[in-house]
Motif scaffolding. Structure first.
Motif, PDB file in Angstrom:
ATOM      1  N   GLN A 134      74.136 -26.109  59.409  1.00 53.98           N
ATOM      2  CA  GLN A 134      74.340 -27.424  58.805  1.00 53.98           C
ATOM      3  C   GLN A 134      73.571 -27.597  57.508  1.00 53.98           C
ATOM      4  OE1 GLN A 134      72.988 -30.230  61.567  1.00 53.98           O
ATOM      5  NE2 GLN A 134      74.463 -29.639  63.128  1.00 53.98           N
ATOM      6  N   HIS A 135      72.433 -26.982  57.460  1.00 51.98           N
ATOM      7  CA  HIS A 135      71.600 -27.239  56.302  1.00 51.98           C
ATOM      8  C   HIS A 135      71.423 -26.014  55.436  1.00 51.98           C
ATOM      9  CE1 HIS A 135      71.066 -31.243  57.587  1.00 51.98           C
ATOM     10  NE2 HIS A 135      70.597 -30.867  58.764  1.00 51.98           N
TER      11      HIS A 135
ATOM     12  N   THR B 182      68.321 -39.028  55.449  1.00 52.29           N
ATOM     13  CA  THR B 182      69.641 -39.600  55.193  1.00 52.29           C
ATOM     14  C   THR B 182      69.589 -40.587  54.020  1.00 52.29           C
ATOM     15  OG1 THR B 182      71.511 -40.713  56.218  1.00 52.29           O
ATOM     16  CG2 THR B 182      69.329 -41.407  56.952  1.00 52.29           C
TER      17      THR B 182
ATOM     18  N   ARG C 235      69.296 -38.598  50.797  1.00 49.54           N
ATOM     19  CA  ARG C 235      70.582 -38.023  50.385  1.00 49.54           C
ATOM     20  C   ARG C 235      71.515 -39.084  49.798  1.00 49.54           C
ATOM     21  NH1 ARG C 235      69.774 -34.839  55.187  1.00 49.54           N
ATOM     22  NH2 ARG C 235      70.987 -36.373  56.347  1.00 49.54           N
TER      23      ARG C 235
ATOM     24  N   GLU D   9      65.009 -36.307  61.007  1.00 50.04           N
ATOM     25  CA  GLU D   9      65.894 -35.154  61.143  1.00 50.04           C
ATOM     26  C   GLU D   9      65.367 -34.090  60.192  1.00 50.04           C
ATOM     27  OE1 GLU D   9      69.688 -35.624  59.082  1.00 50.04           O
ATOM     28  OE2 GLU D   9      68.965 -37.572  58.412  1.00 50.04           O
TER      29      GLU D   9
ATOM     30  N   ASN E 296      66.884 -31.258  54.452  1.00 50.06           N
ATOM     31  CA  ASN E 296      67.424 -30.063  53.811  1.00 50.06           C
ATOM     32  C   ASN E 296      66.685 -29.817  52.498  1.00 50.06           C
ATOM     33  OD1 ASN E 296      68.854 -32.550  53.403  1.00 50.06           O
ATOM     34  ND2 ASN E 296      70.114 -31.469  51.925  1.00 50.06           N
TER      35      ASN E 296
ATOM     36  N   GLY F 298      67.395 -28.769  64.794  1.00 48.17           N
ATOM     37  CA  GLY F 298      68.295 -29.772  65.375  1.00 48.17           C
ATOM     38  C   GLY F 298      68.291 -29.705  66.895  1.00 48.17           C
TER      39      GLY F 298
ATOM     40  N   ASN G  56      72.163 -36.659  66.077  1.00 51.06           N
ATOM     41  CA  ASN G  56      71.236 -37.345  65.184  1.00 51.06           C
ATOM     42  C   ASN G  56      72.034 -37.833  63.978  1.00 51.06           C
ATOM     43  OD1 ASN G  56      69.282 -38.010  63.234  1.00 51.06           O
ATOM     44  ND2 ASN G  56      67.794 -36.652  64.215  1.00 51.06           N
TER      45      ASN G  56
ATOM     46  N   SER H  36      72.041 -40.282  60.839  1.00 51.06           N
ATOM     47  CA  SER H  36      71.145 -41.046  59.959  1.00 51.06           C
ATOM     48  C   SER H  36      69.762 -41.194  60.577  1.00 51.06           C
ATOM     49  CB  SER H  36      71.713 -42.443  59.667  1.00 51.06           C
ATOM     50  OG  SER H  36      72.921 -42.331  58.992  1.00 51.06           O
TER      51      SER H  36
ATOM     52  N   SER I 260      78.547 -31.923  61.201  1.00 44.70           N
ATOM     53  CA  SER I 260      77.620 -32.059  60.075  1.00 44.70           C
ATOM     54  C   SER I 260      78.229 -32.967  59.011  1.00 44.70           C
ATOM     55  CB  SER I 260      77.268 -30.693  59.492  1.00 44.70           C
ATOM     56  OG  SER I 260      78.406 -30.120  58.930  1.00 44.70           O
TER      57      SER I 260
ATOM     58  N   GLY J 276      73.619 -36.510  57.964  1.00 39.76           N
ATOM     59  CA  GLY J 276      73.111 -35.397  58.755  1.00 39.76           C
ATOM     60  C   GLY J 276      74.155 -34.940  59.754  1.00 39.76           C
ATOM     61  N   GLN J 277      74.352 -35.768  60.764  1.00 42.04           N
ATOM     62  CA  GLN J 277      75.475 -35.570  61.660  1.00 42.04           C
ATOM     63  C   GLN J 277      76.309 -36.827  61.678  1.00 42.04           C
ATOM     64  OE1 GLN J 277      73.425 -34.218  65.358  1.00 42.04           O
ATOM     65  NE2 GLN J 277      74.804 -32.479  65.215  1.00 42.04           N
TER      66      GLN J 277
END
Ligand code: WT7
Length: 667
Positions: A11-12, A374, A377, A403, A406, A529, A536, A538, A566, A571-572
């Motif tokens: 994901q990251h 979050t 981002r 979380e 990244n 994660g 997870n 935000s 993702s 995030g997710q």
């Protein structure tokens, strides 16, 4: 349930082209001027390692004021039930407020409140003492005694913190329910904790408009009999509010008129301070129980050392809502116990425009900022022009939580917000841990973008494999805590067996956090994660099972499967796959209409934060021969990847069916 941990790593993965910027060699040593005056120095690790319980006992003595000093430290004779400082007595509100006034700091600003519409309120420690005392007297008059539970359902206004401290002052555990949760979610939490009073507001301001809160309380209490005798209502927005005579009382009628003199009730160190509900792997949220002495010790210690707080000069701002653990430990308790000056902001970061946060930092000269990846981002997406229009030179320490951050967001946070000057502390912890567990120390640690790095002094964490062996550097596994810590949860409200099963049974006698992690070549920890059915979104924890239950409670839905896919910003994100009942009215409707109805249904059952980003109507779900849904394959679909190995499916054509049904993607 476990064993899917490597999946989240991708994901990251850094975007192409950023490899250089993010290469393993990218290291950020602590700023020399900060290091020279830092609260925490490297010798803390050795000191704590030599005798952890003694280290924490020393912190408890120096950071808190005890009405009865403790003589015992950790008691771990009945694991996993720990006690800390169990023969000591203290009061949390006294520690957070009164003792600062007694020390001559009554004029220091405790809270700079900024409402979303732009209204402001300044509360000194002396003001706070009067307000908390009034609220404590009013709660007592409403029948709340020591040990009774109080549900708190408020926007981010000073009354939220005042209410929490007023509860602590009389030894009544609070159960704060995030204002974004639905009436149904509030109802189940009121029932589980058997709350005597609910404290709420007519509404709060969000995205430029008043949003009502009190109707959700009315709806919750209409669902069935409860133990609630009174609803205490703050007038925040002035909107029309339905009233139940005899039950509902206005804050301005009973708190503002109450005496501002109140003697805090000393409680045992192990007296419950609060319950906070969080999602687990089953449908029923868990009431995480925290007690007083150990919790406050670690909240204060971490707040002081991880953020290098200088209470005389710093202005601290944590953007979390008090509805989450971050708002408990790093808005209500940690900062105030340390005598800090903090900012509390009610609304969203983009109201009236996307520069709101940066204008708040400039206005109050915020020096320590604690927020979530979050949010960072989102700000990245909005563009540098917003922060660039403000003077952010007051910032000297930046925190991240919720979380894995990244590396791109980390670098942006450091350069665009921190002026390549302020160190970043990526803090790993959980509702259950009560306070920060793994984090750099800003004056000590050379940081690496994306890594939470090292357990704090006094914390013993490790990454282990399925056989409970510590993995070597360069390998991944499960994150565990191997020794008890002061702010650890003391249990799940009303369910001791679930406490043992959930946290202490996967690896015998070791706390399993539910996260996957790896150790790099230096032994630094990188979080990967969740490895269980927890998403997870935000920085907020959501249970796949809870959302699935909400979906199947809708009459149209026969079966549902939920995955965390993702998402660039959150995030997710929640993606749901549903099978409709053949005879249901919805089966005849267009798919996007079905999706809209079901999203609204989830919002009503849990809250808007749980609304799926996408709902896909499918003819079948991929299941193993034993009937277990293979979420891994659904995640592949949701993330638009080539679907992985499907050979263990009972019916291997299911994925083709799903793919065919999705040929025309729906939003
Ligand atoms: C879960 C706990 C702690 C307050 C906010 C969330 C994830 C939290 C980090 C971090 C990687 C993190 C974990 C954890 N998490 N902080 N710095 N790096 N992951 O509290 O709702 O109890 O959720 O949030 O997965 O288990 P929570």
């Amino acid at each position: 349930m476990y064993g899917e941990w490597p999946v989240t790593e991708q994901q990251h993965a850094p975007e192409p082209g950023l490899e250089n910027l993010l290469s393993e060699e990218r290291r950020f040593p602590p700023p020399p001027d900060l290091a020279a005056h830092a609260n925490a120095t490297s010798d803390l690790y050795a000191w704590a390692n030599a005798d952890r319980p003694a280290f924490w006992a020393e912190q408890a003595r120096t950071l808190l004021t005890w009405s009865t000093p403790f003589s015992t430290g950790l008691d771990w004779s009945n694991p996993p039930f720990a006690t800390w400082f169990a023969d000591g007595e203290l009061n949390a509100a006294y520690n957070a407020v009164d003792r600062h006034v007694e020390a001559g700091l009554g004029d220091r600003v405790a809270i700079h409140f900024e409402g979303e519409p732009g209204d402001t309120r300044t509360l000194t420690y002396a003001d706070l003492q009067r307000e908390v005392s009034r609220a404590a007297n009013a709660l007592t008059a409403l029948g709340v005694g020591t040990g009774d539970r109080v549900a708190v359902y408020l926007p981010m206004i000073p009354e939220a913190v005042i209410t929490m401290l007023a509860c602590a002052r009389i030894g009544a555990p609070h159960s704060v329910v995030f204002g974004g949760f639905s009436a149904e979610a509030l109802y189940s939490r009121i029932l589980d904790a058997e709350a005597k009073v609910v404290v709420t507001a007519d509404g709060g301001y969000r995205r430029g408009a008043p949003a009502a809160l009190k109707p959700a309380v009315d709806e919750a209490l209409a669902k069935g009999p409860t133990t609630v005798g009174h609803v205490l209502v703050v007038r925040r927005t002035g909107q029309d509010t339905a009233w139940t005579q005899g039950r509902d009382v206005w804050w301005h009628d009973v708190v503002d008129t109450a005496s501002d003199q109140h003697t805090p009730v000393p409680v045992n160190a192990e007296h419950p301070l609060f319950i906070l509900y969080t999602s687990g792997t089953t449908g029923k949220p868990k009431g995480i129980l925290h007690t007083t002495g150990g919790y406050l010790t670690q909240a204060a210690f971490t707040h002081l050392n991880v953020f290098d707080l200088k209470p005389e000069t710093d202005v601290y701002w944590c953007t979390a809502d008090v509805g989450w653990i971050t708002g408990h430990s790093y808005v209500a308790y940690g900062p105030l116990v340390n005598g800090a000056t903090q900012v509390i902001y009610e609304g969203t970061p983009d109201t009236p425009d996307r520069g709101r946060w940066w204008s708040i930092i400039e206005k109050y000269k915020v020096s320590i900022l604690y927020t979530a990846p979050t949010a960072i981002r989102s700000c990245m997406k909005w563009g540098e022009q917003w922060p660039a229009a403000h003077d952010l030179s007051s910032l000297r320490v930046l925190g991240s939580v919720g979380e894995p951050i990244n590396p791109e967001a980390w670098i942006w946070y450091r350069s665009t917000i921190g002026g390549d000057r302020a160190p970043i502390v990526d803090t790993w912890w959980q509702t259950e841990t009560g306070a920060i567990m793994i984090s750099p120390l800003p004056g000590v640690t050379t940081t690496k973008p994306g890594s939470a790095q090292v357990p704090l002094p006094g914390i013993a964490a490790d990454v282990i494999d399925d056989e409970t062996h510590s993995v070597p550097n360069g390998s991944g596994g499960y994150l565990v805590i191997t020794e008890p810590w002061p702010s650890m949860l003391r249990g799940i409200w009303g369910d001791p067996d679930r406490y043992v099963d959930t946290y202490w049974s996967r690896f015998k006698g070791i706390y399993f956090a539910g996260d996957g992690a790896k150790k790099d070549e230096d032994g630094d920890i990188w979080l990967l994660g969740r490895v269980d059915d927890v998403m997870n979104v935000s920085g907020h924890r959501l249970s796949t099972t809870e959302i699935e239950s909400a979906l199947v409670s809708h009459e149209w839905v026969a079966e549902a499967a939920v995955v965390g896919a993702s998402d660039e910003t959150t995030g997710q994100a929640v993606v749901a796959f549903v099978i409709l009942r053949g005879d249901a009215a919805g089966a005849a409707l267009p798919a996007d209409e079905v999706a809209a109805q079901l999203r609204a249904h989830v919002a009503k059952a849990i809250g808007p934060i749980a609304k799926p980003r996408q709902i896909l109507v499918v003819p079948e779900l991929p299941k193993t021969r034993s009937g277990k849904i293979m979420r891994r394959l659904l995640r592949d679909v949701a993330e638009h990847r080539v679907v992985g190995d499907a050979t263990t499916l009972a019916d291997s054509s299911v994925m083709d069916l799903i793919a065919a049904g999705l040929a025309a993607p729906k939003a």
